[in-house]
Scaffold this motif. Structure first.
Motif, PDB file in Angstrom:
ATOM      1  N   GLU A 204       0.820  -1.223   0.000  1.00 16.77           N
ATOM      2  CA  GLU A 204       0.000   0.000   0.000  1.00 16.77           C
ATOM      3  C   GLU A 204       0.850   1.269   0.000  1.00 16.77           C
ATOM      4  O   GLU A 204       0.325   2.377   0.009  1.00 16.77           O
ATOM      5  N   GLY A 205       2.181   1.109   0.043  1.00 18.53           N
ATOM      6  CA  GLY A 205       3.057   2.279  -0.054  1.00 18.53           C
ATOM      7  C   GLY A 205       3.449   2.893   1.271  1.00 18.53           C
ATOM      8  O   GLY A 205       3.981   4.012   1.311  1.00 18.53           O
ATOM      9  N   MET A 206       3.194   2.190   2.390  1.00 23.26           N
ATOM     10  CA  MET A 206       3.589   2.714   3.700  1.00 23.26           C
ATOM     11  C   MET A 206       5.118   2.752   3.802  1.00 23.26           C
ATOM     12  O   MET A 206       5.785   1.786   3.458  1.00 23.26           O
ATOM     13  N   THR A 207       5.656   3.870   4.253  1.00 19.27           N
ATOM     14  CA  THR A 207       7.094   3.961   4.512  1.00 19.27           C
ATOM     15  C   THR A 207       7.393   3.135   5.761  1.00 19.27           C
ATOM     16  O   THR A 207       6.741   3.309   6.784  1.00 19.27           O
ATOM     17  N   MET A 208       8.367   2.235   5.652  1.00 19.63           N
ATOM     18  CA  MET A 208       8.658   1.324   6.755  1.00 19.63           C
ATOM     19  C   MET A 208      10.159   1.180   6.942  1.00 19.63           C
ATOM     20  O   MET A 208      10.909   1.108   5.978  1.00 19.63           O
ATOM     21  N   VAL A 209      10.574   1.146   8.219  1.00 16.17           N
ATOM     22  CA  VAL A 209      11.954   0.786   8.556  1.00 16.17           C
ATOM     23  C   VAL A 209      11.845  -0.429   9.465  1.00 16.17           C
ATOM     24  O   VAL A 209      11.198  -0.373  10.511  1.00 16.17           O
ATOM     25  N   VAL A 210      12.453  -1.531   9.035  1.00 15.82           N
ATOM     26  CA  VAL A 210      12.257  -2.815   9.705  1.00 15.82           C
ATOM     27  C   VAL A 210      13.598  -3.410  10.116  1.00 15.82           C
ATOM     28  O   VAL A 210      14.436  -3.711   9.259  1.00 15.82           O
TER      29      VAL A 210
END
Length: 259
Positions: A204-210
């Protein structure tokens, strides 16, 4: 070519020292996180991955360096407001825009799942109970847990608790989601259900840092991978570059052990 408008978080020369500099948990990390990035941070235990992640919302206060979040230097004590006056930085205001998911869920055990999710939107953002509950059900539906709204955390499996923790963060409508080893406390058969929710968010285009030890997720879902060791960012690239043609000797050694 990337424009500066694409950059959501800009980290410059980030340092976190303990014991008067004897322990360098972060030692000069510089990286830009762009809108829509799924940035996966890998590396051996004690490499500084979690310290890096927790510094992004100042849960860890850096010893040095800057973090620009959405154009604001959140490591600064004061910032200029719209009228050009210097005012005290309200870090809580910026934290609201960053969803955080921890290793150990951190749900309130004495509150129902619904109350866990609606507490922050109502208290912090002033959302009405009706609107907060409507949004909560919508989000619980997305992760397949709408029927558990009135349950308590003790009645849920680890995987279900972690999906609720993700929903709780999403209820604040953050600009970025930070995940600190979200599957490492789970039984192996529950890992997939949490990673599936994260994959959907990425789509969905969520910015994520994992920060994760799940190399399959890093390969399949990440668009950028950072490799950290000894508090330093030693290599970054696409999953194909990091896993297919690693340049750094430490990274090569790490991959031999984990793949």
């Amino acid at each position: 070519m990337e424009t500066r408008d694409d950059v959501l978080i800009s980290v410059n020369d980030l340092k976190k020292y303990y014991n008067k500099g004897a322990i360098k948990a972060l030692d000069g990390v510089t990286v830009d996180i762009n809108k829509g990035d799924v940035m996966v941070v890998i590396g051996p235990s004690g490499s500084g991955k979690s310290t890096f992640l927790r510094s992004l919302n100042l849960m860890e206060h850096p010893t040095g360096g800057t973090i620009m979040f959405d154009g604001v230097d959140i490591t600064s004590k004061k910032i200029k407001n719209a009228e050009g006056q210097w005012v005290k930085l309200d870090i809580d205001e910026h934290r609201q825009k960053m969803g955080m998911v921890f290793q150990h869920f951190n749900l309130f055990p004495h509150m129902t799942i619904m109350d866990n999710i609606t507490l922050a939107p109502m208290k912090v953002k002033g959302v009405s109970k009706e609107d907060a509950e409507k949004k909560a059900i919508e989000l619980l539906n997305r992760v397949g847990l709408a029927d558990r709204a009135n349950a308590y955390p003790i009645q849920l499996s680890g995987g279900q608790k972690q999906r609720v923790a993700i929903v709780r963060a999403l209820a604040m409508e953050p600009q970025v989601m930070l995940f600190d080893e979200p599957t490492s406390a789970l039984d192996p058969e529950m890992v997939g259900e949490v990673l599936d929710v994260m994959k959907e968010l990425a789509k969905e285009g969520m910015t994520m840092v994992v920060v994760t030890h799940e190399m399959g997720f890093a390969r399949e879902v990440g668009n950028r991978v950072l490799f950290m060791a000894d508090g330093k960012l030693l290599e970054e690239g696409t999953p194909a570059e990091i896993f297919g043609a690693p340049k750094n000797a430490r990274l090569q050694d790490f991959l031999r052990k984990v793949l």
